[in-house]
Design an enzyme around this catalytic site. Sequence first.
Site, PDB file in Angstrom:
ATOM      1  N   LYS A 112      -0.583   4.737   6.531  1.00  0.00           N
ATOM      2  CA  LYS A 112      -1.034   5.566   5.415  1.00  0.00           C
ATOM      3  C   LYS A 112      -0.586   7.012   5.620  1.00  0.00           C
ATOM      4  CE  LYS A 112      -3.794   2.557   3.201  1.00  0.00           C
ATOM      5  NZ  LYS A 112      -3.558   1.458   4.144  1.00  0.00           N
ATOM      6  N   SER A 120       0.802  -1.221   0.000  1.00  0.00           N
ATOM      7  CA  SER A 120       0.000   0.000   0.000  1.00  0.00           C
ATOM      8  C   SER A 120       0.838   1.275   0.000  1.00  0.00           C
ATOM      9  CB  SER A 120      -0.953  -0.001   1.209  1.00  0.00           C
ATOM     10  OG  SER A 120      -0.223   0.122   2.397  1.00  0.00           O
TER      11      SER A 120
END
Lengths: 197, 197
Positions: free
Chosen positions: A155, A117
């Site tokens: 993130k 990710s």
Amino acid sequence: MLTDSQRKTLNFIRVYIANNGYAPKLQEIAEGIGIRSRGVVHRYVQALVDAGYVENTLGKHRGLRLREKTGLAGQIPFLGRIAAGKPIEAIPEQDEISLPNFFTGEQQFAVRVVGDSMIEMGILDGDIVIIESRDTAKNGEVVVALIDNEEATLKQLEHTNEGLVRLIPANQKMEPMLYQPEQVRIQGVLVGSLRRY
Amino acid sequence: MLTDSQRKTLNFIRVYIANNGYAPKLQEIAEGIGIRSRGVVHRYVQALVDAGYVENTLGKHRGLRLREKTGLAGQIPFLGRIAAGKPIEAIPEQDEISLPNFFTGEQQFAVRVVGDSMIEMGILDGDIVIIESRDTAKNGEVVVALIDNEEATLKQLEHTNEGLVRLIPANQKMEPMLYQPEQVRIQGVLVGSLRRY
DNA sequence: AGAATAGAGAACATTAAGAGAACTTTCAAG
DNA sequence: CTTGAAAGTTCTCTTAATGTTCTCTATTCT
């Protein structure tokens, strides 16, 4: 304990060998560290031999070899910068990297990243990231966030104008996610990463 | 009990040694703590010696040593694995990573990467890579290669069926390069990387 | 006032850096 | 194989920088 000139000499030898594959001549070392006397260089080199950093085949031209100095763990010789198409460029001032000191800071922890990710920020599956424990972060920082008290994720953080929290993966194939602020608890902020091949 | 100036001096010495791996000169300490007199610095240092914080090799340049335990540093709690959408998963066998022992191996050195040529392998501009000195490498390994004895470069290695050597950047915008084997000397193989944000 | 702290800077001793001559050995061109 | 230039080695000498030891002054705190 090396003197300044001895350290400079050692550094020059390391970079020279990395760039050329063979050892420098005393004359070349002299020019490299900015002096004229071969005799002086020889004295520095002899000190490096005595200190165990270098081996010397007596009398032979270019007879120096680097030795693995088994001193403190985690100290790695730092040669300088490598840019495609140029020789390795020495950086004065810094000649060693100390791994223990490389990631200094309070309240840190490490986790292994699973998944792709964050791949576009150069964080690959299997990398270890160093996180500094904090419960707040600024826009743009990469955070470990706990969502709904059950999922953890790594993130990039963004506070939207609407008062929401957006968590943005660094992967075109994935979508940013929007959350209510109370859903998201920040656990820490990314401060480093390391990888072993 | 240390005075303010003595504490300031001790602090400067600690930071200096952590950054450089060797002790500062009195002159450097003076500049570091914002005074001019080497004599005054010497008095502070002597107080630190008397108080047991520091040892001094008399007369030698850069002869100061800290008497603190420096061996325990570099341990970071390892929480486990983080995968998007799951809680952080603890790994029972390991609860700490030891930075000093993270890169073990013979004859290693470090260089800072300049440029984006390996970006798709997660090596960004400014990253520090750990290289193990070797003169051979297998297909697929990332190497520091010396081309025509003058350029150093970090690329993925491939021996072609035609007996040539291909150096492959990890960047779509760049082309692999083909060389005669005698043009390319392998200086080392990539074994790790680290990055600080 | 007296004591503790801070700082400047002179004077000296020692270490470290550097030049260069003289000598020996290596190595490559004949 | 010979030979001479170039490289490594061993010195002595000089200079620059650093550490050490002082004395003197100013400031702060009790």
